[in-house]
Design a protein around this motif. Sequence first.
Motif, PDB file in Angstrom:
ATOM      1  N   ASN A  85       0.828  -1.215   0.000  1.00 15.70           N
ATOM      2  CA  ASN A  85       0.000   0.000   0.000  1.00 15.70           C
ATOM      3  C   ASN A  85       0.858   1.260   0.000  1.00 15.70           C
ATOM      4  O   ASN A  85       0.538   2.254  -0.656  1.00 15.70           O
ATOM      5  CB  ASN A  85      -0.958  -0.009   1.191  1.00 15.70           C
ATOM      6  N   ILE A  86       1.992   1.228   0.729  1.00 15.27           N
ATOM      7  CA  ILE A  86       2.900   2.369   0.735  1.00 15.27           C
ATOM      8  C   ILE A  86       3.564   2.511  -0.633  1.00 15.27           C
ATOM      9  O   ILE A  86       3.709   3.624  -1.153  1.00 15.27           O
ATOM     10  CB  ILE A  86       3.949   2.216   1.843  1.00 15.27           C
ATOM     11  N   TYR A  87       3.973   1.381  -1.218  1.00 13.81           N
ATOM     12  CA  TYR A  87       4.609   1.425  -2.542  1.00 13.81           C
ATOM     13  C   TYR A  87       3.670   2.046  -3.569  1.00 13.81           C
ATOM     14  O   TYR A  87       4.078   2.923  -4.344  1.00 13.81           O
ATOM     15  CB  TYR A  87       5.008   0.014  -2.973  1.00 13.81           C
ATOM     16  N   GLN A  88       2.411   1.601  -3.592  1.00 13.05           N
ATOM     17  CA  GLN A  88       1.463   2.112  -4.588  1.00 13.05           C
ATOM     18  C   GLN A  88       1.211   3.598  -4.403  1.00 13.05           C
ATOM     19  O   GLN A  88       1.166   4.363  -5.370  1.00 13.05           O
ATOM     20  CB  GLN A  88       0.131   1.337  -4.491  1.00 13.05           C
ATOM     21  N   ARG A  89       1.078   4.023  -3.157  1.00 17.15           N
ATOM     22  CA  ARG A  89       0.819   5.440  -2.906  1.00 17.15           C
ATOM     23  C   ARG A  89       2.040   6.285  -3.237  1.00 17.15           C
ATOM     24  O   ARG A  89       1.926   7.364  -3.828  1.00 17.15           O
ATOM     25  CB  ARG A  89       0.425   5.647  -1.448  1.00 17.15           C
ATOM     26  N   LEU A  90       3.213   5.792  -2.859  1.00 20.13           N
ATOM     27  CA  LEU A  90       4.446   6.530  -3.130  1.00 20.13           C
ATOM     28  C   LEU A  90       4.680   6.670  -4.632  1.00 20.13           C
ATOM     29  O   LEU A  90       5.124   7.716  -5.111  1.00 20.13           O
ATOM     30  CB  LEU A  90       5.619   5.816  -2.468  1.00 20.13           C
ATOM     31  N   LYS A  91       4.359   5.623  -5.376  1.00 21.85           N
ATOM     32  CA  LYS A  91       4.515   5.647  -6.834  1.00 21.85           C
ATOM     33  C   LYS A  91       3.656   6.746  -7.460  1.00 21.85           C
ATOM     34  O   LYS A  91       4.116   7.493  -8.338  1.00 21.85           O
ATOM     35  CB  LYS A  91       4.136   4.282  -7.406  1.00 21.85           C
ATOM     36  N   VAL A  92       2.428   6.876  -6.987  1.00 24.72           N
ATOM     37  CA  VAL A  92       1.520   7.909  -7.506  1.00 24.72           C
ATOM     38  C   VAL A  92       2.025   9.302  -7.134  1.00 24.72           C
ATOM     39  O   VAL A  92       2.027  10.225  -7.963  1.00 24.72           O
ATOM     40  CB  VAL A  92       0.089   7.685  -6.971  1.00 24.72           C
ATOM     41  N   ILE A  93       2.475   9.465  -5.885  1.00 22.38           N
ATOM     42  CA  ILE A  93       2.954  10.767  -5.422  1.00 22.38           C
ATOM     43  C   ILE A  93       4.161  11.220  -6.228  1.00 22.38           C
ATOM     44  O   ILE A  93       4.246  12.376  -6.667  1.00 22.38           O
ATOM     45  CB  ILE A  93       3.295  10.711  -3.921  1.00 22.38           C
ATOM     46  N   ILE A  94       5.129  10.319  -6.443  1.00 27.85           N
ATOM     47  CA  ILE A  94       6.332  10.676  -7.196  1.00 27.85           C
ATOM     48  C   ILE A  94       5.982  11.014  -8.638  1.00 27.85           C
ATOM     49  O   ILE A  94       6.523  11.967  -9.212  1.00 27.85           O
ATOM     50  CB  ILE A  94       7.362   9.532  -7.136  1.00 27.85           C
ATOM     51  N   ALA A  95       5.060  10.247  -9.242  1.00 30.69           N
ATOM     52  CA  ALA A  95       4.644  10.527 -10.625  1.00 30.69           C
ATOM     53  C   ALA A  95       3.996  11.906 -10.722  1.00 30.69           C
ATOM     54  O   ALA A  95       4.279  12.675 -11.659  1.00 30.69           O
ATOM     55  CB  ALA A  95       3.681   9.442 -11.111  1.00 30.69           C
ATOM     56  N   ASN A  96       3.150  12.249  -9.761  1.00 25.44           N
ATOM     57  CA  ASN A  96       2.505  13.570  -9.776  1.00 25.44           C
ATOM     58  C   ASN A  96       3.522  14.685  -9.541  1.00 25.44           C
ATOM     59  O   ASN A  96       3.450  15.751 -10.172  1.00 25.44           O
ATOM     60  CB  ASN A  96       1.409  13.627  -8.709  1.00 25.44           C
ATOM     61  N   ASP A  97       4.485  14.453  -8.638  1.00 24.19           N
ATOM     62  CA  ASP A  97       5.529  15.453  -8.406  1.00 24.19           C
ATOM     63  C   ASP A  97       6.350  15.684  -9.667  1.00 24.19           C
ATOM     64  O   ASP A  97       6.710  16.823  -9.997  1.00 24.19           O
ATOM     65  CB  ASP A  97       6.448  15.000  -7.271  1.00 24.19           C
ATOM     66  N   ALA A  98       6.663  14.603 -10.382  1.00 24.66           N
ATOM     67  CA  ALA A  98       7.442  14.723 -11.615  1.00 24.66           C
ATOM     68  C   ALA A  98       6.678  15.526 -12.669  1.00 24.66           C
ATOM     69  O   ALA A  98       7.274  16.315 -13.414  1.00 24.66           O
ATOM     70  CB  ALA A  98       7.794  13.335 -12.157  1.00 24.66           C
TER      71      ALA A  98
END
Length: 244
Positions: free
Chosen positions: A177-190
């Motif tokens: 769950n942390i991996y999936q959320r972190l992946k979305v956050i980093i993609a949005n930041d990029a």
Amino acid sequence: SDGEDTDEKLRLQVSSLAPTIFYQLREDIGIPNENFRRSFADCALKDFTNPGKSGSLMYKTFDDIFLLKTLRDYEARLLMQILPDYRLQLTRRPTIFNRYVGLYCINIDAPISSIEIYVAIMVNAFTPSLRINEIFDLKGSKIKRKLVGGLSADKLHKLKDMDFMDLYPAGIRIPTNIYQRLKVIIANDAKVLRKLNITDFSVILGIRHLDITEDQLIHRGSSSGIAALMHLRTHLTLMNVTRS
């Protein structure tokens, strides 16, 4: 030289840039102005080695809560330019952006010439209470992204991309769950950085080991990182509670 020694003195002027916006930003992310001032009540700053190649000087406040970093003039102008969008990203969306909470200009007026120094103030993501063992500056590149020489206690906080690949060839394990959320956050930041035409950035990764001593870290081989990133779970959980 009677009366002439005053010509040798330096005049120092400190100006706060965009003070209202930074004041509101600090309030938005839960840093009351009184607490901010308290961290600078003791003028004895701690020298903090900058692991990057920018040549910037870095310091910590006496309580380790804030970092101070000198900026070039174009870097300061860029921060001022993107400040409205940056504040929006920092306060209204989940993000792992570095948290800038102040920008100052120090003007040193000498008899021959004057110098302007810009200083940004950031929240320290890795305070001593987290007891982080390793810090990686990850840019997604292999070119000149490895420390020279063997590991040491000081170098454990200056690791780079190739060091991460050497130490964790299979990656690190974190809850799904942390991996999936972190992946979305980093993609949005990029996406936000791309919109702002910022292409030179990195992810700072901190790892805390619960079952390995510092000496064992220095002399170990590759690891699967089973006991890594426990602090990230807590950070994302708190962030979720705050925004709910």
